[in-house]
Design a protein around this motif. Sequence first.
Motif, mmCIF file in Angstrom:
data_model
loop_
_atom_site.group_PDB
_atom_site.id
_atom_site.type_symbol
_atom_site.label_atom_id
_atom_site.label_comp_id
_atom_site.label_asym_id
_atom_site.label_seq_id
_atom_site.Cartn_x
_atom_site.Cartn_y
_atom_site.Cartn_z
ATOM 1 N N VAL A 174 0.876 -1.083 -0.084
ATOM 2 C CA VAL A 174 -0.079 0.029 -0.006
ATOM 3 C C VAL A 174 1.060 1.062 -0.059
ATOM 4 N N THR A 175 0.646 2.221 -0.977
ATOM 5 C CA THR A 175 1.343 3.456 -1.026
ATOM 6 C C THR A 175 0.657 4.259 -1.306
ATOM 7 N N SER A 176 1.019 5.731 -0.771
ATOM 8 C CA SER A 176 0.034 6.721 -0.574
ATOM 9 C C SER A 176 1.006 8.028 -1.014
ATOM 10 N N GLY A 177 0.434 8.981 -1.377
ATOM 11 C CA GLY A 177 0.808 10.448 -1.601
ATOM 12 C C GLY A 177 0.126 11.333 -2.660
ATOM 13 N N ALA A 178 0.284 12.576 -2.769
ATOM 14 C CA ALA A 178 -0.247 13.067 -3.995
ATOM 15 C C ALA A 178 -1.579 12.973 -4.214
ATOM 16 N N GLY A 179 -2.633 13.050 -3.102
ATOM 17 C CA GLY A 179 -3.744 12.865 -3.253
ATOM 18 C C GLY A 179 -4.463 11.567 -3.623
ATOM 19 N N GLU A 180 -3.523 10.376 -3.443
ATOM 20 C CA GLU A 180 -3.992 9.294 -4.046
ATOM 21 C C GLU A 180 -3.466 8.026 -3.107
ATOM 22 N N VAL A 181 -4.199 7.074 -2.848
ATOM 23 C CA VAL A 181 -3.825 5.864 -2.112
ATOM 24 C C VAL A 181 -3.740 4.828 -3.187
ATOM 25 N N ARG A 182 -2.792 3.882 -3.294
ATOM 26 C CA ARG A 182 -2.894 2.795 -4.228
ATOM 27 C C ARG A 182 -2.356 1.416 -3.822
ATOM 28 N N ALA A 183 -2.799 0.316 -4.199
ATOM 29 C CA ALA A 183 -2.326 -0.944 -3.601
ATOM 30 C C ALA A 183 -1.947 -1.747 -4.764
ATOM 31 N N VAL A 184 -0.901 -2.656 -4.583
ATOM 32 C CA VAL A 184 -0.569 -3.659 -5.603
ATOM 33 C C VAL A 184 -0.291 -4.959 -4.952
ATOM 34 N N ASP A 185 -0.324 -6.088 -5.577
ATOM 35 C CA ASP A 185 -0.074 -7.287 -5.136
ATOM 36 C C ASP A 185 1.410 -7.571 -4.938
ATOM 37 N N LEU A 186 1.886 -7.914 -3.563
ATOM 38 C CA LEU A 186 3.083 -8.192 -3.546
ATOM 39 C C LEU A 186 4.022 -9.293 -4.221
ATOM 40 N N ALA A 187 3.071 -10.089 -4.694
ATOM 41 C CA ALA A 187 3.542 -11.323 -5.510
ATOM 42 C C ALA A 187 3.996 -10.870 -6.740
ATOM 43 N N ASP A 188 3.100 -10.015 -7.654
ATOM 44 C CA ASP A 188 3.655 -9.537 -8.966
ATOM 45 C C ASP A 188 3.361 -8.284 -9.304
ATOM 46 N N GLY A 189 3.163 -7.295 -8.233
ATOM 47 C CA GLY A 189 2.971 -5.913 -8.503
ATOM 48 C C GLY A 189 1.640 -5.596 -9.256
ATOM 49 N N GLY A 190 0.845 -6.595 -9.568
ATOM 50 C CA GLY A 190 -0.746 -6.161 -10.419
ATOM 51 C C GLY A 190 -1.459 -5.334 -9.390
ATOM 52 N N GLN A 191 -1.913 -4.085 -10.012
ATOM 53 C CA GLN A 191 -2.945 -3.129 -9.124
ATOM 54 C C GLN A 191 -4.105 -3.945 -8.549
ATOM 55 N N LEU A 192 -4.308 -3.785 -7.469
ATOM 56 C CA LEU A 192 -5.414 -4.189 -6.706
ATOM 57 C C LEU A 192 -6.483 -3.104 -6.626
ATOM 58 N N TRP A 193 -6.052 -1.755 -6.393
ATOM 59 C CA TRP A 193 -7.010 -0.856 -6.229
ATOM 60 C C TRP A 193 -6.383 0.557 -6.399
ATOM 61 N N ARG A 194 -7.001 1.561 -6.668
ATOM 62 C CA ARG A 194 -6.630 2.670 -6.346
ATOM 63 C C ARG A 194 -7.673 3.846 -6.040
ATOM 64 N N SER A 195 -7.292 4.830 -5.103
ATOM 65 C CA SER A 195 -8.583 5.708 -4.606
ATOM 66 C C SER A 195 -7.961 7.215 -4.423
ATOM 67 N N PRO A 196 -8.712 8.176 -5.215
ATOM 68 C CA PRO A 196 -8.080 9.406 -4.962
ATOM 69 C C PRO A 196 -8.729 9.889 -3.360
ATOM 70 N N VAL A 197 -7.820 10.626 -2.877
ATOM 71 C CA VAL A 197 -8.116 11.222 -1.421
ATOM 72 C C VAL A 197 -7.441 12.665 -1.368
ATOM 73 N N GLY A 198 -8.254 13.427 -0.344
ATOM 74 C CA GLY A 198 -7.746 14.644 -0.323
ATOM 75 C C GLY A 198 -6.033 14.937 -0.111
ATOM 76 N N ALA A 199 -5.678 15.680 -0.753
ATOM 77 C CA ALA A 199 -3.951 15.953 -0.638
ATOM 78 C C ALA A 199 -3.869 16.703 0.636
ATOM 79 N N GLY A 200 -3.008 16.259 1.311
ATOM 80 C CA GLY A 200 -2.506 16.693 2.639
ATOM 81 C C GLY A 200 -3.040 16.703 3.870
ATOM 82 N N CYS A 201 -4.450 15.992 3.461
ATOM 83 C CA CYS A 201 -5.273 16.012 5.002
ATOM 84 C C CYS A 201 -5.472 14.382 5.396
ATOM 85 N N ARG A 202 -5.057 13.485 4.747
ATOM 86 C CA ARG A 202 -5.136 12.133 5.024
ATOM 87 C C ARG A 202 -3.533 11.681 5.082
#
Length: 416
Positions: A174-202
């Motif tokens: 799970v990685t976050s920054g620049a107004g977004e949170v994103r998750a990828v599978d540790l096994a192969d790097g395939g994207q699991l999901w991404r979600s926009p979030v408020g920049a600087g407030c989460r």
Amino acid sequence: MGRVTGQRRIVAAVTAVGVAAAVAVVAYRVLAPAEVSTTARGGYPALGAPEAGVIGRLPVAPLIVDGRLRVYAASRQVYADQPVDGRHRGTPHWSYRRWPATLDAVVASGTTVVSRWSDGRLVALDARTGRVAWRADGPEPERERATRRTGTATVWQPSGLSVSRTVDGREAVVTSGAGEVRAVDLADGGQLWRSPVGAGCREPVGTSTAGQLLTVDRCDGPAVVEFRDAATGAVGRQWRPPGAGDELTATPIGCGPGGAGCAALRTAGSGDVVARAWLLGSGDPTPVRPLDGPGAELVDQTVVSMVDGVLLGRAVSGGVPRWRADVGPGRVIAVQPGRVHVLTQENELVTFDPATGAQLSRFVLDVGSDGTGWAPGAAYAADGYVVVERLRQPVDPDGDDQRYYFTSEPLIVAAT
């Protein structure tokens, strides 16, 4: 004469173009984005099994991976050395470099080392060989990380990057920054999901044992703790400690490396006199009074804390005393599965079994002719090892690195 002069001008122009082209080629080769991967030439090292005591000292902070390697972070490099119980930093076993991006954070799980870079790129390396396992895109860090020369902030406090075990048994990066949170599978790097979030407030603070990403959300109104499913990105609930004011800080407790799999949370609001602790589970957090306030730690379902020179072990449920051990003045500096590490005022490292309170080892943290006239800084524990950052006394947090650190190799490594 005019014809000769014209020819000279043509030759000069052609020469200038050629020189410019050559300079451009050189500049491109030097400045163009690039990566250099130097894989391991030798085999995967065996598990270390040193006797309890001080092993050596290091100039930079290590991540201990799979009990076999030490992984380090530099400005534009991730690299490993071995053996894990080497007295000094050795020749790199493998190395990975990128340019012009800079390294922001490193986490590890099993035999996979994941690095996050200033452009948001995630690069996973196989710790056994140093080969690139996968690459994936992620959000750029919201701000440049401030680090001292030991790199503890990059490898021991990797904000914005964590590994979480989901409810279905997968591991997600799970990685976050620049107004977004994103998750990828540790096994192969395939994207699991991404979600926009408020920049600087989460602010993501860790992940729970129930496979949830924990985030302090200050975007709308008073701050709350947000619980997001690490497998899908869905927000399950938002929770606020009873009686908390508008401000709220949250610190995970009982976590694995990199803030993963945290069992509890300590919160402090503007109206709190003492920080309060809460046990994490599938529902709302429940209070754990023995963990309230600073200094108490949670390991293997046991709350450990120092009170007047006595180390106390209590059940996390109900706070029932389990054991006590007379240590003398000191503090708990680190915990890991099966071990509680106390550093005394004389810089002795004393290690206990959290289940029984039995003393496992005790020795002075001294190496060579360095002595013990230092103050402890950050500490790290994994796979039976402890690493402590040594600071010059009196500690000057605003001093340069030469003034701040005790020696040029300020990290002392011990086996427990």
